[in-house]
Design a protein around this motif. Structure first.
Motif, PDB file in Angstrom:
ATOM      1  N   MET A 216     -49.509 -26.896   0.189  1.00 46.10           N
ATOM      2  CA  MET A 216     -50.012 -27.979   1.027  1.00 46.10           C
ATOM      3  C   MET A 216     -48.844 -28.640   1.747  1.00 46.10           C
ATOM      4  O   MET A 216     -47.719 -28.628   1.246  1.00 46.10           O
ATOM      5  N   THR A 217     -49.115 -29.219   2.896  1.00 45.85           N
ATOM      6  CA  THR A 217     -48.151 -30.072   3.575  1.00 45.85           C
ATOM      7  C   THR A 217     -48.819 -31.422   3.835  1.00 45.85           C
ATOM      8  O   THR A 217     -50.043 -31.539   3.777  1.00 45.85           O
ATOM      9  N   PHE A 218     -48.009 -32.431   4.113  1.00 46.96           N
ATOM     10  CA  PHE A 218     -48.600 -33.730   4.448  1.00 46.96           C
ATOM     11  C   PHE A 218     -47.677 -34.520   5.351  1.00 46.96           C
ATOM     12  O   PHE A 218     -46.457 -34.400   5.310  1.00 46.96           O
ATOM     13  N   ALA A 219     -48.280 -35.303   6.190  1.00 47.03           N
ATOM     14  CA  ALA A 219     -47.626 -36.316   7.014  1.00 47.03           C
ATOM     15  C   ALA A 219     -48.617 -37.485   7.047  1.00 47.03           C
ATOM     16  O   ALA A 219     -48.897 -38.066   6.005  1.00 47.03           O
ATOM     17  N   LYS A 220     -49.203 -37.768   8.207  1.00 42.35           N
ATOM     18  CA  LYS A 220     -50.249 -38.794   8.239  1.00 42.35           C
ATOM     19  C   LYS A 220     -51.491 -38.315   7.511  1.00 42.35           C
ATOM     20  O   LYS A 220     -52.208 -39.090   6.879  1.00 42.35           O
ATOM     21  N   GLU A 221     -51.756 -37.002   7.610  1.00 40.98           N
ATOM     22  CA  GLU A 221     -52.885 -36.390   6.920  1.00 40.98           C
ATOM     23  C   GLU A 221     -52.396 -35.167   6.144  1.00 40.98           C
ATOM     24  O   GLU A 221     -51.468 -34.481   6.579  1.00 40.98           O
ATOM     25  N   PRO A 222     -53.011 -34.867   5.009  1.00 40.21           N
ATOM     26  CA  PRO A 222     -52.629 -33.666   4.262  1.00 40.21           C
ATOM     27  C   PRO A 222     -53.287 -32.435   4.861  1.00 40.21           C
ATOM     28  O   PRO A 222     -54.353 -32.523   5.481  1.00 40.21           O
ATOM     29  N   LYS A 223     -52.669 -31.292   4.665  1.00 43.13           N
ATOM     30  CA  LYS A 223     -53.219 -30.031   5.173  1.00 43.13           C
ATOM     31  C   LYS A 223     -52.971 -28.932   4.140  1.00 43.13           C
ATOM     32  O   LYS A 223     -51.858 -28.782   3.633  1.00 43.13           O
ATOM     33  N   ILE A 224     -54.002 -28.171   3.847  1.00 39.17           N
ATOM     34  CA  ILE A 224     -53.874 -27.049   2.921  1.00 39.17           C
ATOM     35  C   ILE A 224     -53.470 -25.809   3.714  1.00 39.17           C
ATOM     36  O   ILE A 224     -54.216 -25.358   4.588  1.00 39.17           O
ATOM     37  N   ALA A 225     -52.297 -25.291   3.425  1.00 40.03           N
ATOM     38  CA  ALA A 225     -51.830 -24.080   4.106  1.00 40.03           C
ATOM     39  C   ALA A 225     -52.538 -22.856   3.548  1.00 40.03           C
ATOM     40  O   ALA A 225     -53.007 -21.992   4.282  1.00 40.03           O
ATOM     41  N   PHE A 226     -52.617 -22.765   2.209  1.00 38.80           N
ATOM     42  CA  PHE A 226     -53.377 -21.684   1.570  1.00 38.80           C
ATOM     43  C   PHE A 226     -53.669 -22.059   0.129  1.00 38.80           C
ATOM     44  O   PHE A 226     -52.945 -22.842  -0.495  1.00 38.80           O
ATOM     45  N   HIS A 227     -54.776 -21.521  -0.398  1.00 37.89           N
ATOM     46  CA  HIS A 227     -55.221 -21.802  -1.759  1.00 37.89           C
ATOM     47  C   HIS A 227     -54.603 -20.821  -2.758  1.00 37.89           C
ATOM     48  O   HIS A 227     -53.935 -19.853  -2.376  1.00 37.89           O
ATOM     49  N   LEU A 228     -54.892 -21.050  -4.020  1.00 39.26           N
ATOM     50  CA  LEU A 228     -54.365 -20.216  -5.099  1.00 39.26           C
ATOM     51  C   LEU A 228     -54.830 -18.768  -5.003  1.00 39.26           C
ATOM     52  O   LEU A 228     -54.127 -17.853  -5.433  1.00 39.26           O
ATOM     53  N   ASN A 229     -56.023 -18.568  -4.462  1.00 37.93           N
ATOM     54  CA  ASN A 229     -56.580 -17.210  -4.376  1.00 37.93           C
ATOM     55  C   ASN A 229     -56.545 -16.627  -2.967  1.00 37.93           C
ATOM     56  O   ASN A 229     -57.189 -15.625  -2.689  1.00 37.93           O
TER      57      ASN A 229
END
Length: 355
Positions: A216-229
């Motif tokens: 995950m990355t975050f700044a003003k809002e979080p963003k999921i780059a990729f999940h565990l699967n």
């Protein structure tokens, strides 16, 4: 309830595990017990569990003694005497589990015969005496569970100078990286964070059956780059990490922690119920709304173990209650004690033999 071997295994009765045919030796808590071939089943009263209905294994276990000797396949006969073990729940140090292969022929693991686990199926371990060609002789079962990183076994005593063999063989972890990509992160720090993730993932067994990785990355809002699967090979994980770029903007760590707790560690997104969940947060130590950070650190604590790698130990982390984040879970990017970090995060490198 004790579980039993599948019918495709041949059972040879030698008396090594004679306790399984003697219900009379169990404690008075057990009732409604039924003899089975090479085992028994018991219905436990409410509030009890385990091979003798003796309570919650995660709170009623004791450390299995003589771990150093039983983890050495060549240790001398007589240094381990499991025939004297009381029937109970026993825990192993974090990262240590019963050997999944036959020990060397002859004396092993401190006794004449080293016992090993043919396989684990749910909460059932299938225990064998060594035989030629690594085959399983006199197989029986015991129950095992994972309790806060340690595996706990419902062990009955072993006869005929046998001992249970253990080795450094930890359970895989489900690992989430959360990277700060806000405007407050200097480019040099951003590059150090990215190198940290690259080298860490490059140095572990990241695959479908080993450690699973999410980002995950975050700044003003979080963003999921990729999940565990999302990716199941190290090559694809590394490629996905390289493709993620910083966005800039405000720093709202609390939102990222909230999303991690609610979205990442779910079955649909790859969470494995029997694997330890670990979060590594990489940040410059700054965030808007620190009260929201504290609240969501506590929320995440119920789902995963959090470690912080920061460019500086800011007041936000220094003032955080130890009940939410222990000081030994906070590192700096310039921390030169790499072995300490590895010991904490990756028990497969250094199994913790301390009780």
């Amino acid at each position: 309830m004790v579980l039993y071997p599948r019918t495709d295994f041949k059972l040879i009765s030698t008396g090594v595990f004679s306790v399984f045919s003697r219900i009379s030796v169990l404690t008075s808590h057990v009732y409604n017990c039924t003899n089975e071939r090479n085992g028994y089943t018991c219905k436990c009263p409410t509030g009890f569990d385990g091979p003798r209905c003796d309570g919650d294994p995660c709170t009623s276990s004791e450390m299995l003694p003589q771990m150093e000797e039983r983890s050495n396949p060549y240790s001398a006969i007589g240094s381990v005497t499991d025939e004297n073990l009381a029937k109970a729940w026993y825990s192993a140090p974090e990262g240590m589990k019963m050997s999944d292969h036959a020990p060397p022929s002859g004396p092993a693991c401190g006794a004449q015969n080293g016992l090993w686990s043919k396989m684990r199926e749910g909460t059932s371990e299938y225990i064998c005496l060594p035989f030629k060609d690594d085959t399983c002789k006199s197989m029986t079962t015991m129950k095992s569970m994972l309790c806060d990183g340690r595996r706990v076994y419902g062990i009955e005593k072993a006869l005929w100078t046998s001992s249970y063999c253990f080795e450094c063989r930890p359970d895989p972890i489900d690992l989430l990286f959360i990277q700060d990509v806000s405007s407050s992160v200097m480019k040099s720090v951003y590059d150090e964070m990215r190198l940290f993730i690259k080298y860490f993932v490059g140095d572990i067994d990241a695959s479908q059956d080993a450690h699973n990785v999410a980002l995950m990355t975050f700044a003003k809002e979080p963003k999921i780059a990729f999940h565990l699967n999302t990716y199941n090979t190290k090559t694809s994980i590394m490629s996905a990490i390289r493709s993620v770029n910083g966005t800039g903007g405000g720093t709202y760590l609390g939102k990222a922690l909230e999303l991690a707790a609610s979205d990442i560690f779910t079955e649909n997104n790859g969470d494995r119920g029997d694997s330890k969940n670990v979060v590594i947060l990489l940040t410059d130590g700054r965030s808007k709304n620190t009260a929201d950070v504290y609240k969501n650190v506590n929320a995440l604590k119920g789902t995963a173990e959090l470690f912080v790698v920061t460019s500086v130990i800011s007041d936000m982390f220094a003032d955080m209650p130890s009940s939410a984040l222990s000081s030994n879970h906070v590192f700096t990017l310039s921390d030169t004690d790499g072995e300490r970090f590895t010991r904490v995060i990756l028990p497969d490198r250094f199994c913790n033999m301390a009780p």
